[in-house]
Design a protein around this motif. Structure first.
Motif, PDB file in Angstrom:
ATOM      1  N   GLN A  86     -26.684  -6.853  18.547  1.00  0.00           N
ATOM      2  CA  GLN A  86     -27.194  -6.144  19.712  1.00  0.00           C
ATOM      3  C   GLN A  86     -27.590  -4.706  19.364  1.00  0.00           C
ATOM      4  N   GLY A  89     -30.886  -4.833  17.637  1.00  0.00           N
ATOM      5  CA  GLY A  89     -31.945  -5.039  18.640  1.00  0.00           C
ATOM      6  C   GLY A  89     -32.264  -3.730  19.362  1.00  0.00           C
ATOM      7  N   GLY A  90     -31.244  -2.937  19.689  1.00  0.00           N
ATOM      8  CA  GLY A  90     -31.460  -1.643  20.342  1.00  0.00           C
ATOM      9  C   GLY A  90     -32.180  -0.673  19.420  1.00  0.00           C
ATOM     10  N   THR A  91     -31.854  -0.720  18.130  1.00  0.00           N
ATOM     11  CA  THR A  91     -32.520   0.151  17.163  1.00  0.00           C
ATOM     12  C   THR A  91     -34.003  -0.218  17.042  1.00  0.00           C
ATOM     13  N   ALA A  92     -34.295  -1.515  17.015  1.00  0.00           N
ATOM     14  CA  ALA A  92     -35.689  -1.955  16.937  1.00  0.00           C
ATOM     15  C   ALA A  92     -36.454  -1.498  18.176  1.00  0.00           C
ATOM     16  N   GLU A  93     -35.817  -1.557  19.336  1.00  0.00           N
ATOM     17  CA  GLU A  93     -36.448  -1.105  20.573  1.00  0.00           C
ATOM     18  C   GLU A  93     -36.697   0.403  20.528  1.00  0.00           C
ATOM     19  N   ARG A  95     -37.172   2.180  17.805  1.00  0.00           N
ATOM     20  CA  ARG A  95     -38.292   2.399  16.875  1.00  0.00           C
ATOM     21  C   ARG A  95     -39.622   2.125  17.571  1.00  0.00           C
ATOM     22  N   GLN A  96     -39.673   1.060  18.340  1.00  0.00           N
ATOM     23  CA  GLN A  96     -40.900   0.723  19.070  1.00  0.00           C
ATOM     24  C   GLN A  96     -41.246   1.834  20.060  1.00  0.00           C
ATOM     25  N   ASP A  97     -40.242   2.370  20.763  1.00  0.00           N
ATOM     26  CA  ASP A  97     -40.483   3.477  21.690  1.00  0.00           C
ATOM     27  C   ASP A  97     -41.034   4.698  20.951  1.00  0.00           C
ATOM     28  N   GLU A 100     -44.699   4.099  20.104  1.00  0.00           N
ATOM     29  CA  GLU A 100     -45.544   4.241  21.291  1.00  0.00           C
ATOM     30  C   GLU A 100     -45.717   5.713  21.657  1.00  0.00           C
TER      31      GLU A 100
END
Length: 192
Positions: A86, A89-93, A95-97, A100
């Protein structure tokens, strides 16, 4: 008297050119300030989320102790693995933020640069048209307002005759970057 008007027009052209250069410098400074505005704020929620998940996993592990046949170490390992998944998954999110936000910043900078370049180009065209009109003997003594927006040159004011009006259109169309000339010169009368 004609020389005085010509000198006045020339000094007005110089003032307009100086203002255009100052506006361009201000636009470049604004674009640079937008680019280097501020670093991304440090977010605390991923750490809090990870701590909450680890706490929930340990709490669930303790509550399920009674119903699970695995050893405490096996259950702890499984809970930590789930919490790690989890967090990843939060780290990947996150990075995506960040990607953007960087893309949005780049687009804003690109738009500001394009707007600044357009303003500089319009000011350059206006200055060139005013200089060309000042060199024409029939048009130099007249008060002709020249404005440029997105490459469209607008002429407003009086014209001594139809031939001078057409010459003004030709002179205004000559500088590079002129898309169209909107000639609103009034022949034989005062401008509105």
């Amino acid at each position: 008297m004609s020389t005085t008007l010509h000198d006045t027009e020339t000094s007005a052209l110089r003032r307009d050119a100086a203002r255009a250069e100052a506006d361009a410098a201000r636009a470049r400074a604004d674009a640079e300030a937008m680019r280097a505005r501020r670093p991304l704020p440090r977010r605390r929620w991923p750490g809090l989320l990870a701590a909450l998940l680890v706490g929930a996993a340990i709490g669930a592990l303790l509550m399920s102790n009674h119903y699970d046949d695995r050893t405490l170490g096996q259950r702890l390992d499984a809970g930590l693995a789930a919490a790690g998944d989890q967090v990843r998954g939060g780290t990947a999110e996150l990075r995506q933020d960040a990607r953007e936000a960087a893309r949005d910043g780049a687009l804003a900078t690109e738009r500001a640069t394009a707007n600044a370049a357009g303003a500089v180009g319009d000011a350059r065209i206006t200055t060139a048209v005013k200089a060309a009109l000042a060199t024409d003997p029939a048009l130099s003594a007249l008060r002709i307002d020249v404005t440029t927006e997105a490459g469209v040159v607008r002429l407003e004011g009086p014209a001594p005759d139809a031939a001078a009006r057409e010459r003004a259109t030709t002179l205004a169309a000559a500088p590079d970057g002129v898309v169209r000339v909107d000639n609103r010169l009034v022949v034989g009368g005062a401008a509105r």
